[in-house]
Scaffold this motif. Structure first.
Motif, short mmCIF file in Angstrom:
data_model
loop_
_atom_site.label_atom_id
_atom_site.label_comp_id
_atom_site.label_asym_id
_atom_site.label_seq_id
_atom_site.Cartn_x
_atom_site.Cartn_y
_atom_site.Cartn_z
N LEU A 206 0.79 -1.51 -0.39
CA LEU A 206 0.25 0.01 0.31
C LEU A 206 0.64 0.70 0.14
O LEU A 206 0.64 2.02 -0.60
N ARG A 207 2.39 0.99 0.62
CA ARG A 207 2.79 1.89 0.72
C ARG A 207 4.43 1.99 0.98
O ARG A 207 5.06 1.83 1.74
N GLY A 208 4.94 1.91 -0.58
CA GLY A 208 5.84 1.22 -0.74
C GLY A 208 6.90 2.35 -1.65
O GLY A 208 7.09 3.55 -1.93
N ARG A 209 8.24 1.55 -2.10
CA ARG A 209 9.13 3.14 -2.90
C ARG A 209 9.50 2.38 -3.77
O ARG A 209 9.87 3.35 -4.78
N GLU A 210 9.00 1.51 -4.55
CA GLU A 210 9.00 0.70 -5.22
C GLU A 210 7.49 -0.52 -5.86
O GLU A 210 6.78 -0.42 -5.04
N PHE A 211 7.26 0.42 -7.11
CA PHE A 211 5.22 -0.12 -7.04
C PHE A 211 5.26 0.05 -8.83
O PHE A 211 5.79 0.82 -9.32
N TYR A 212 4.79 -1.04 -8.86
CA TYR A 212 3.77 -0.35 -10.53
C TYR A 212 2.66 0.47 -10.16
O TYR A 212 1.19 0.67 -9.54
N MET A 213 2.29 1.03 -11.71
CA MET A 213 1.12 2.36 -11.46
C MET A 213 1.52 2.46 -13.42
O MET A 213 2.40 1.95 -14.21
N LYS A 214 -0.55 2.85 -13.61
CA LYS A 214 -0.70 2.58 -14.53
C LYS A 214 -0.46 4.33 -14.85
O LYS A 214 -1.51 4.79 -14.15
N ASP A 215 -0.02 5.29 -16.02
CA ASP A 215 -0.08 6.11 -16.00
C ASP A 215 -0.54 7.16 -17.36
O ASP A 215 0.04 6.48 -18.45
N MET A 216 -1.27 7.81 -17.63
CA MET A 216 -2.19 7.88 -18.85
C MET A 216 -1.85 9.72 -19.08
O MET A 216 -1.99 10.35 -18.37
N TYR A 217 -1.27 9.79 -20.34
CA TYR A 217 -1.58 11.46 -20.79
C TYR A 217 -2.15 11.65 -21.87
O TYR A 217 -2.09 11.10 -22.82
N SER A 218 -2.98 12.59 -21.73
CA SER A 218 -3.77 12.94 -23.00
C SER A 218 -3.09 14.08 -23.47
O SER A 218 -3.35 15.07 -22.87
N PHE A 219 -4.14 14.58 -25.20
CA PHE A 219 -3.26 16.14 -25.07
C PHE A 219 -4.72 16.18 -26.79
O PHE A 219 -4.89 15.48 -27.02
N ASP A 220 -5.44 17.56 -26.08
CA ASP A 220 -6.84 18.00 -26.61
C ASP A 220 -6.32 19.06 -26.97
O ASP A 220 -5.15 19.87 -27.03
N VAL A 221 -7.29 19.54 -28.00
CA VAL A 221 -6.75 20.45 -29.30
C VAL A 221 -7.97 21.80 -28.34
O VAL A 221 -7.21 23.14 -29.06
N SER A 222 -8.64 21.80 -27.79
CA SER A 222 -8.70 22.73 -27.15
C SER A 222 -9.50 22.44 -25.50
O SER A 222 -9.68 21.13 -24.61
N GLU A 223 -9.53 23.21 -24.66
CA GLU A 223 -9.84 23.47 -22.94
C GLU A 223 -11.25 21.85 -22.92
O GLU A 223 -11.43 21.27 -22.43
N GLU A 224 -12.42 22.44 -23.74
CA GLU A 224 -13.54 21.95 -23.69
C GLU A 224 -13.26 20.36 -23.84
O GLU A 224 -14.09 19.85 -23.78
N ALA A 225 -12.43 20.38 -24.70
CA ALA A 225 -11.85 18.88 -25.80
C ALA A 225 -11.34 18.09 -24.43
O ALA A 225 -11.32 16.88 -24.26
N ALA A 226 -10.28 18.68 -23.73
CA ALA A 226 -9.63 18.10 -22.48
C ALA A 226 -10.94 17.97 -21.37
O ALA A 226 -10.35 16.61 -21.20
N TYR A 227 -11.34 18.35 -20.86
CA TYR A 227 -12.65 18.51 -20.53
C TYR A 227 -13.27 17.00 -20.01
O TYR A 227 -14.04 16.18 -19.82
N GLU A 228 -13.79 16.85 -21.27
CA GLU A 228 -14.54 15.87 -22.15
C GLU A 228 -13.82 14.41 -21.65
O GLU A 228 -13.73 13.78 -21.89
N THR A 229 -12.42 14.60 -22.65
CA THR A 229 -11.14 13.60 -22.08
C THR A 229 -11.09 12.97 -20.65
O THR A 229 -10.88 12.09 -20.34
#
Length: 483
Positions: A206-229
């Motif tokens: 639950l709280r370690g120094r080495e762990f597995y994580m899923k990290d996703m990053y999104s890129f959108d054309v506008s603020e409105e589109a980014a909120y939809e994502t």
């Protein structure tokens, strides 16, 4: 399914009528059956997974040794995982993940992949070794402080072991000079090891120094589109936790050192949770206490409800970043007028190892592990009678039952194990099965001698016991969902 059963079951009875050469065990931990003529078996027999050959060493069940490595043994999931030989401490905050845990994590990764790719996510893999130059450019090299694992190479270059990859992924996208608005939204994600220099690792995974994580990053054309994502990812997280049977709460949260203007955490309510949550019983409002005064009791959303405080384990976190990173690293795209525009970004994390441990924390009993159905390392454990017992004659049925189940229910292939430790009583093996948390345990006993053979089926998730025929077993197990 009936034709399969009737083709296979006659050979089961033949085991009781004639003496067979004992099967040989392969180095894989499976039984290798001797070759027989085509008149006896109509199809090849799959090797049987044997409990005696699965690597869960009994010496790992003593969790009282070397308290320096154990951390604070005040957490149910940590205690049970170490007792069951699922994990073993290496360094403070670091663990060996043993084979059963790896199987469970691989299943969780498959579920995450399904949900992320359903909303357009594309999987990649970024270096864990990150250049300090990127982090200094974003000004997080100093902001992160001692949480970063820092190191120098032989040329005195500064690096860190990545706890997250906003800088790296934005740089990657910035290097694609031909990115068009038609290609957006772009959702890139990875599932990799992360590193964080926790001052006091505790609670196992639950709280370690080495762990597995899923990290996703999104890129959108506008603020409105980014909120939809952003909203689509939050909905995907909700579906993911529902599939795992986890009742998570989405709460407003602080953006912390990630940055941005909007943030939500996905919290799994638990008594050992380190986050304090405020939830309104009258409306949908919920927040981490960091974003609302801990003294406040009235709901800021509906104005009439009362805020109730509880504890939670953070298993997911979403951020709307805006142009915080894309502006710095010049991550742009060409708009409809073929002019460069800076992309709007978001980032979204899931703690893979933390989800696994948190699920066991809230679902398990004090005596035994209870897995989310999809994540159990093995779905079924078959127990033959004790060697030399009065019903020892039906022992051969157990191995053949494994074959029947895997042939009649294709989703169970590779999911059924045979507890071949017949020098132990059924009671002792049932106790082990309870600790390990197999969702279904089948005991082959005296009921198998009846005219219509019956088998004791124990559903450990519901604590139910049933006596079923082979057709009944196939019908029940045919409904099991696997990934």
């Amino acid at each position: 399914m009936e034709p399969v059963v009737h083709q296979v079951w006659p050979r089961v009875l033949q085991h009781l009528r004639r003496t067979l050469t004992l099967p040989q065990r392969s180095h894989s931990g499976c039984v290798e059956h001797n070759a027989v003529t085509a008149t006896t078996h109509s199809r090849p027999i799959r090797p049987t997974l044997l409990v005696s050959r699965l690597y869960q060493p009994s010496n790992l069940r003593d969790v009282g040794q070397d308290s320096r490595l154990q951390g604070e043994m005040t957490c149910k999931s940590q205690r049970l995982m170490q007792q069951a030989g699922l994990i073993h401490p290496s360094n403070p905050g670091c663990y060996y993940y043993l084979p059963a845990t790896v199987r469970s994590m691989e299943k969780l990764v498959r579920v995450i992949d399904q949900e992320m790719q359903a909303i357009g996510g594309q999987k990649l893999d970024m270096p864990s070794l990150c250049s300090a130059d990127l982090w200094k450019t974003s000004e997080r090299w100093d902001l992160m402080g001692k949480e970063l694992f820092r190191l120098k190479d032989r040329h005195e270059g500064d690096y860190c072991l990545g706890p997250t990859h906003e800088e790296a992924v934005t740089t990657l996208v910035a290097h694609q000079a031909t990115l068009s608005y038609r290609q957006l939204p772009l959702l890139l994600y990875q599932i990799t090891r992360k590193f964080r220099d926790e001052p006091k690792p505790k609670f196992g995974l639950l709280r370690g120094r080495e762990f597995y994580m899923k990290d996703m990053y999104s890129f959108d054309v506008s603020e409105e589109a980014a909120y939809e994502t952003y909203e689509s990812v939050c909905q995907a997280y909700t579906r993911l936790f529902a599939r795992l049977g986890l009742h998570c709460v989405q709460v407003q949260a602080d953006t912390g050192n990630i940055g941005g203007t909007l943030s939500h955490e996905f919290q799994l309510p638990a008594d050992i949770g380190e986050d304090r949550l405020l939830v309104c019983g009258n409306c949908s409002f919920s927040a981490n206490v960091e974003t609302v005064s801990s003294e406040r009791t009235d709901c800021p959303q509906c104005k009439t409800g009362t805020l109730v405080e509880s504890k939670g384990i953070e298993v997911g976190h979403t951020f709307y970043l805006g142009k915080k990173y894309s502006q710095i690293f010049n991550a742009t795209f060409s708009n409809a007028q073929n002019k460069p525009c800076v992309a709007e970004m978001g980032c979204y994390g899931l703690g893979v190892t933390r989800i696994l441990a948190a699920a066991l924390e809230v679902m398990s009993t004090e005596e035994g592990i209870r897995w989310p159905g999809l994540l159990a390392p093995y779905q079924v454990c078959v127990l033959p009678p004790k060697k030399g017992s009065k019903v020892d004659g039906v022992a051969a049925l157990a191995d053949d039952l494994v074959q029947i189940l895997e042939e009649a229910v294709p989703c169970l292939r590779g999911e059924v194990v045979l507890d071949d430790r017949t020098q132990m009583t059924v009671g002792k093996r049932l106790k082990d099965a309870n600790i390990l948390g197999y969702p279904y345990v089948i005991v082959v006993g005296k009921g198998a001698l009846e005219g219509t053979p019956r088998f004791e089926m124990i559903c450990q998730q519901t604590d139910e016991t049933m006596f079923l025929s082979k057709e009944g077993l196939i019908d029940l197990l045919g409904r099991v969902e696997t990934v």
